[in-house]
Scaffold this active site. Structure first.
Site, PDB file in Angstrom:
ATOM      1  N   LYS A   1       0.273   2.743   5.326  1.00 23.68           N
ATOM      2  CA  LYS A   1       0.525   2.900   6.764  1.00 23.68           C
ATOM      3  C   LYS A   1       1.006   1.582   7.382  1.00 23.68           C
ATOM      4  CE  LYS A   1      -3.598   4.832   7.143  1.00 23.68           C
ATOM      5  NZ  LYS A   1      -3.867   5.263   5.759  1.00 23.68           N
TER       6      LYS A   1
ATOM      7  N   ASP B   1       4.382  -0.902  -4.903  1.00 20.98           N
ATOM      8  CA  ASP B   1       3.262   0.009  -4.658  1.00 20.98           C
ATOM      9  C   ASP B   1       3.325   1.078  -5.742  1.00 20.98           C
ATOM     10  OD1 ASP B   1       1.500   2.031  -3.803  1.00 20.98           O
ATOM     11  OD2 ASP B   1       1.736   1.456  -1.709  1.00 20.98           O
TER      12      ASP B   1
ATOM     13  N   CYS C   1      -2.770 -10.202   5.895  1.00 18.32           N
ATOM     14  CA  CYS C   1      -3.560  -9.596   6.971  1.00 18.32           C
ATOM     15  C   CYS C   1      -4.259  -8.362   6.409  1.00 18.32           C
ATOM     16  CB  CYS C   1      -2.663  -9.203   8.136  1.00 18.32           C
ATOM     17  SG  CYS C   1      -1.967 -10.618   8.984  1.00 18.32           S
TER      18      CYS C   1
ATOM     19  N   ARG D   1      -6.929  -8.114   3.122  1.00 17.80           N
ATOM     20  CA  ARG D   1      -8.319  -8.416   2.797  1.00 17.80           C
ATOM     21  C   ARG D   1      -8.420  -9.772   2.130  1.00 17.80           C
ATOM     22  NH1 ARG D   1      -9.815  -5.961   6.107  1.00 17.80           N
ATOM     23  NH2 ARG D   1     -11.236  -4.200   6.256  1.00 17.80           N
TER      24      ARG D   1
ATOM     25  N   GLU E   1     -16.065 -14.571   5.049  1.00 16.57           N
ATOM     26  CA  GLU E   1     -15.881 -14.613   6.509  1.00 16.57           C
ATOM     27  C   GLU E   1     -17.237 -14.674   7.186  1.00 16.57           C
ATOM     28  OE1 GLU E   1     -13.286 -11.464   7.861  1.00 16.57           O
ATOM     29  OE2 GLU E   1     -11.802 -11.913   6.326  1.00 16.57           O
TER      30      GLU E   1
ATOM     31  N   HIS F   1      -9.578 -13.088  11.456  1.00 10.79           N
ATOM     32  CA  HIS F   1      -9.594 -11.630  11.257  1.00 10.79           C
ATOM     33  C   HIS F   1      -9.276 -10.902  12.572  1.00 10.79           C
ATOM     34  CE1 HIS F   1     -11.297  -8.366   8.391  1.00 10.79           C
ATOM     35  NE2 HIS F   1     -10.378  -7.838   9.193  1.00 10.79           N
TER      36      HIS F   1
ATOM     37  N   GLY G   1      -6.420  -9.027  13.000  1.00 13.02           N
ATOM     38  CA  GLY G   1      -5.404  -7.986  12.818  1.00 13.02           C
ATOM     39  C   GLY G   1      -5.591  -6.780  13.719  1.00 13.02           C
ATOM     40  N   ALA G   2      -6.834  -6.355  13.893  1.00 11.37           N
ATOM     41  CA  ALA G   2      -7.067  -5.133  14.673  1.00 11.37           C
ATOM     42  C   ALA G   2      -7.440  -5.449  16.114  1.00 11.37           C
ATOM     43  CB  ALA G   2      -8.191  -4.335  14.022  1.00 11.37           C
TER      44      ALA G   2
HETATM   45  N1  LIG Z   1      -6.646  -7.709   9.266  1.00 13.39           N
HETATM   46  C1  LIG Z   1      -7.130  -6.641   9.835  1.00 13.39           C
HETATM   47  O1  LIG Z   1      -7.786  -6.699  10.874  1.00 13.39           O
HETATM   48  C2  LIG Z   1      -6.863  -5.293   9.256  1.00 13.39           C
HETATM   49  C3  LIG Z   1      -6.765  -5.142   7.895  1.00 13.39           C
HETATM   50  N2  LIG Z   1      -6.530  -3.889   7.349  1.00 13.39           N
HETATM   51  C4  LIG Z   1      -6.394  -3.796   5.904  1.00 13.39           C
HETATM   52  O2  LIG Z   1      -5.007  -3.606   5.588  1.00 13.39           O
HETATM   53  C5  LIG Z   1      -4.898  -2.973   4.314  1.00 13.39           C
HETATM   54  C6  LIG Z   1      -3.858  -1.858   4.359  1.00 13.39           C
HETATM   55  O3  LIG Z   1      -4.287  -0.841   5.250  1.00 13.39           O
HETATM   56  P1  LIG Z   1      -3.452   0.536   5.432  1.00 13.39           P
HETATM   57  O4  LIG Z   1      -1.992   0.267   5.375  1.00 13.39           O
HETATM   58  O5  LIG Z   1      -4.031   1.225   6.593  1.00 13.39           O
HETATM   59  O6  LIG Z   1      -3.899   1.290   4.098  1.00 13.39           O
HETATM   60  P2  LIG Z   1      -3.120   2.439   3.314  1.00 13.39           P
HETATM   61  O7  LIG Z   1      -4.125   3.103   2.473  1.00 13.39           O
HETATM   62  O8  LIG Z   1      -2.305   3.260   4.251  1.00 13.39           O
HETATM   63  O9  LIG Z   1      -2.125   1.616   2.369  1.00 13.39           O
HETATM   64  C7  LIG Z   1      -2.552   0.855   1.261  1.00 13.39           C
HETATM   65  C8  LIG Z   1      -1.456   0.958   0.205  1.00 13.39           C
HETATM   66  O10 LIG Z   1      -1.787   0.095  -0.885  1.00 13.39           O
HETATM   67  C9  LIG Z   1      -1.358   0.753  -2.078  1.00 13.39           C
HETATM   68  N3  LIG Z   1      -2.051   0.180  -3.216  1.00 13.39           N
HETATM   69  C10 LIG Z   1      -3.306   0.437  -3.677  1.00 13.39           C
HETATM   70  N4  LIG Z   1      -3.555  -0.320  -4.762  1.00 13.39           N
HETATM   71  C11 LIG Z   1      -2.427  -1.059  -4.979  1.00 13.39           C
HETATM   72  C12 LIG Z   1      -2.072  -2.028  -5.960  1.00 13.39           C
HETATM   73  N5  LIG Z   1      -2.921  -2.368  -6.937  1.00 13.39           N
HETATM   74  N6  LIG Z   1      -0.851  -2.603  -5.878  1.00 13.39           N
HETATM   75  C13 LIG Z   1       0.016  -2.259  -4.885  1.00 13.39           C
HETATM   76  N7  LIG Z   1      -0.256  -1.324  -3.944  1.00 13.39           N
HETATM   77  C14 LIG Z   1      -1.475  -0.743  -3.993  1.00 13.39           C
HETATM   78  C15 LIG Z   1      -1.689   2.210  -1.848  1.00 13.39           C
HETATM   79  O11 LIG Z   1      -0.892   3.056  -2.656  1.00 13.39           O
HETATM   80  C16 LIG Z   1      -1.328   2.368  -0.371  1.00 13.39           C
HETATM   81  O12 LIG Z   1       0.003   2.843  -0.224  1.00 13.39           O
HETATM   82  C17 LIG Z   1      -6.327  -2.522   3.977  1.00 13.39           C
HETATM   83  O13 LIG Z   1      -6.881  -3.478   3.082  1.00 13.39           O
HETATM   84  C18 LIG Z   1      -7.066  -2.581   5.292  1.00 13.39           C
HETATM   85  O14 LIG Z   1      -8.441  -2.760   5.129  1.00 13.39           O
HETATM   86  C19 LIG Z   1      -6.353  -2.797   8.140  1.00 13.39           C
HETATM   87  C20 LIG Z   1      -6.445  -2.897   9.511  1.00 13.39           C
HETATM   88  C21 LIG Z   1      -6.755  -4.150  10.173  1.00 13.39           C
HETATM   89  O1  LIG Z   2     -12.783  -4.449  13.030  1.00 11.68           O
HETATM   90  C1  LIG Z   2     -11.949  -5.329  12.875  1.00 11.68           C
HETATM   91  O2  LIG Z   2     -11.569  -6.069  13.747  1.00 11.68           O
HETATM   92  C2  LIG Z   2     -11.320  -5.470  11.488  1.00 11.68           C
HETATM   93  C3  LIG Z   2     -10.388  -4.366  11.175  1.00 11.68           C
HETATM   94  C4  LIG Z   2     -10.115  -4.238   9.740  1.00 11.68           C
HETATM   95  O3  LIG Z   2     -10.093  -5.182   8.987  1.00 11.68           O
HETATM   96  C5  LIG Z   2      -9.887  -2.897   9.214  1.00 11.68           C
HETATM   97  O4  LIG Z   2      -9.796  -1.952  10.013  1.00 11.68           O
HETATM   98  O5  LIG Z   2      -9.801  -2.749   7.982  1.00 11.68           O
END
Ligand SMILES: NC(=O)C1=CN([C@@H]2O[C@H](COP(=O)(O)OP(=O)(O)OC[C@H]3O[C@@H](n4cnc5c(N)ncnc54)[C@H](O)[C@@H]3O)[C@@H](O)[C@H]2O)C=CC1
Ligand SMILES: O=C(O)CCC(=O)C(=O)O
Length: 526
Positions: free
Chosen positions: A149, A169, A228, A230, A259, A278, A280-281
């Site tokens: 996403k 991916d 951004c 993990r 963290e 942290h 991002g959200a």
């Molecule tokens: N910094 C922050 O505040 C935030 C961080 N995140 C993190 O961002 C990351 C992505 O989130 P979304 O896009 O919502 O998740 P998502 O599930 O939509 O996308 C993750 C993608 O990674 C792919 N994937 C899984 N294992 C893989 C590998 N070994 N190599 C390459 N691709 C692989 C999956 O096929 C999937 O398409 C998550 O780790 C989430 O926790 C999400 C929101 C806020």
């Molecule tokens: O709650 C937050 O601010 C962190 C969001 C995040 O890392 C996530 O949704 O995966």
């Protein structure tokens, strides 16, 4: 009245929804021991990323029915422990997608133009235009690791900025990548060619330290990395060294191995690195979205209704669930198994519902099969609610067939996965009420219960082969718990299914296929 504990800062919109059905206590910044002491009074816990919900906390939550994570990643919740206790864990899979994608893009531009350091310099009374000469992103190559996403949204904005897009991916189809305007490539090529690398993957055993000294060495001295997603996907010590030694140009990090970030060399790297806590959200919009999304689910579960984004327990009616429960586990196991046998990118999954399962009521088993198939890609973030959408987004075609005439078992399930590396099939059934058995692999009849670590071989049925394989495994200190051969005709092709006590050490699969008569070998972890 139910009681909800909110242990991280959550938008008021969520608190208002919870207050319709429960007494809400907001207690942020609790130490683990303090949380353990009070959690026993609560029916629901609502968190962001600040609270780590450990097994100990879950054990102490004797009244807990639901844990709501206002965000995407549930890696701060011990989901298996919650599942074992029958506690629903819900998240908000999409509420902060745009916020996280925009943060990654902002980090990329800020790093390229040294905006944070230039800002500090002007605010301290300087007017230094030489130190902060930047780089353009226009016509540069962006390597996106994880095209889910957030990765997809980053791609569409970066495309509009004139960037060339490469993506890695393994669980996304070429068609889907093309739709987004990305070229899917192998990881090494992405590392070698990208000017910017942005990470949008979950942290799993496979992705931990994906960026390390060896992979950093493949990058260009002008490469900049953005994380951004993990903490822990990047080896921070190796990254700091690579920036110091000029092996890459810089990095922008929102997430860290630990963290809050403690003592760290990362803090000393000047304008070549940007660090955010942290964030991002952390937009008003995302915080409203995730708070509403999760609070609504907590309210529903407290009212006895299903949750729409449960990461561990299906949002199905309790009566259907009760009846299908053992078969759901069977379907998930078979999906996970056939996905690993197929390897590569699965393009089609055919689910055949057999015997008494050949009815419309069994449809959730198709979803459960998909959930199992996608487990390797998404881990606990794939659930019964999102498995269909996730499969669709990955371009996986799902074919559902029914055959009531198969009567070997009361009900059985056959899954066939076709992907970039070929086709594999598995069939399974329940013995007694709920004991799962694999009854067929790639068309060869067997009868084995699945185990955590398994090895399958395709070989010629000839004398001595089992002994040779046994000695080879023994020489690698691999202990065989059980073994069974399935064959159709004597001295024809056969399949061997072995349960082993530990994962196979690296490199041993290649040795196995060198044993005369063994054509293929696959190892799976269930
Ligand atoms: N910094 C922050 O505040 C935030 C961080 N995140 C993190 O961002 C990351 C992505 O989130 P979304 O896009 O919502 O998740 P998502 O599930 O939509 O996308 C993750 C993608 O990674 C792919 N994937 C899984 N294992 C893989 C590998 N070994 N190599 C390459 N691709 C692989 C999956 O096929 C999937 O398409 C998550 O780790 C989430 O926790 C999400 C929101 C806020
Ligand atoms: O709650 C937050 O601010 C962190 C969001 C995040 O890392 C996530 O949704 O995966």
């Amino acid at each position: 009245m139910s009681k909800v504990l909110v242990s991280d800062p959550i938008d008021q919109a969520g608190i208002d929804i919870l207050s319709q059905v429960a007494t809400v206590d907001i207690k942020t910044g609790l130490k683990p021991a303090e949380l353990i002491e009070i959690i026993g009074d609560y029916d629901a816990l609502m968190i962001r990323s600040g609270t780590r919900v450990t097994e100990e906390i879950i054990e102490a939550g004797t009244q807990l029915k639901i844990i709501g994570r206002a965000g995407v990643g549930v890696d701060n919740v011990d989901v298996p422990a919650a599942t074992r206790k029958g506690i629903v864990v819900v998240n908000s899979p999409e509420g902060n997608t745009i916020a996280a994608a925009e943060h990654a893009l902002a980090m990329m531009l800020a790093l390229s133009r040294h905006i944070p350091d230039a800002n500090v310099s002007v605010k301290s009374g300087e007017w230094d235009r030489k130190t902060f000469v930047g780089a353009e992103v226009y016509k540069k190559t962006l390597g996106i690791v994880g095209l889910g996403k957030i990765g997809s949204h980053v791609a569409s904005v970066a495309k509009a900025m004139g960037m060339k897009l490469l993506a890695y991916d393994p669980f996304i189809s070429n068609e889907r990548a093309e739709q987004i305007g990305c070229q899917l490539v192998e990881l090494d090529l992405l590392f070698q060619q990208a000017d910017y690398i942005t990470l949008h993957i979950p942290k799993t055993p496979e992705t931990t330290h994906l960026i390390n000294a060896a992979t950093l060495a493949k990058m260009k001295p002008t490469t900049r990395i953005i994380n951004c997603a993990r903490g822990g996907i990047i080896d921070e010590a190796a990254l700091a060294a690579a920036i110091k030694e000029g092996k890459i140009a810089g990095a922008a990090l929102d997430v860290f191995e630990s963290e809050p970030l403690g003592e760290s060399e990362l803090r000393s790297l000047g304008k070549d690195i940007i660090l955010t806590p942290h964030l991002g959200a952390s937009t008003t919009e995302a915080q409203v979205n995730v708070a509403i999304d999760v609070a609504e689910q907590i309210r529903d579960v407290l009212l006895g209704l299903p949750a729409r984004s449960a990461v561990n327990i299906p949002g199905l009616g309790p009566d259907v669930l009760e009846e299908l429960k053992p078969y759901m586990q069977l379907a998930e196991t078979l999906g996970n198994l056939v996905g690993q046998l197929a390897g590569g990118r699965v393009e089609t999954l055919t689910v055949r519902l057999q015997g008494e399962l050949a009815t419309n009521k069994s449809q959730p088993l198709v979803v459960a099969s998909l959930k199992g198939l996608l487990y390797q890609a998404l881990r606990e973030r794939v659930n019964y609610v999102n498995a269909n959408i996730e499969a669709k987004e990955r371009g996986i075609r799902v074919i559902e067939t029914r055959d009531a005439s198969v009567r070997d078992y009361a009900g059985s399930l056959r899954l066939e996965a076709t992907g970039t590396l070929g086709t594999h099939s598995v069939t399974g059934a329940l013995l007694g009420e709920k004991e799962i058995h694999l009854t067929d692999v790639d068309g060869f009849p067997i009868n084995v219960p699945p185990s955590k670590h398994m090895l399958f071989t395709l070989h010629r049925d000839m004398p001595g082969i089992i002994g040779k394989l046994g000695s080879l495994l023994g020489s690698f200190n691999v202990n065989i718990a059980s073994m069974q051969v399935g064959r159709k005709i004597v001295r024809g092709d056969a399949v061997m299914a072995l349960s082993i006590d530990d994962p196979l050490p690296d490199g041993i699969l290649a040795e196995i296929t060198k044993v005369p008569g063994i054509r293929d070998a696959y190892t799976v972890t269930l």
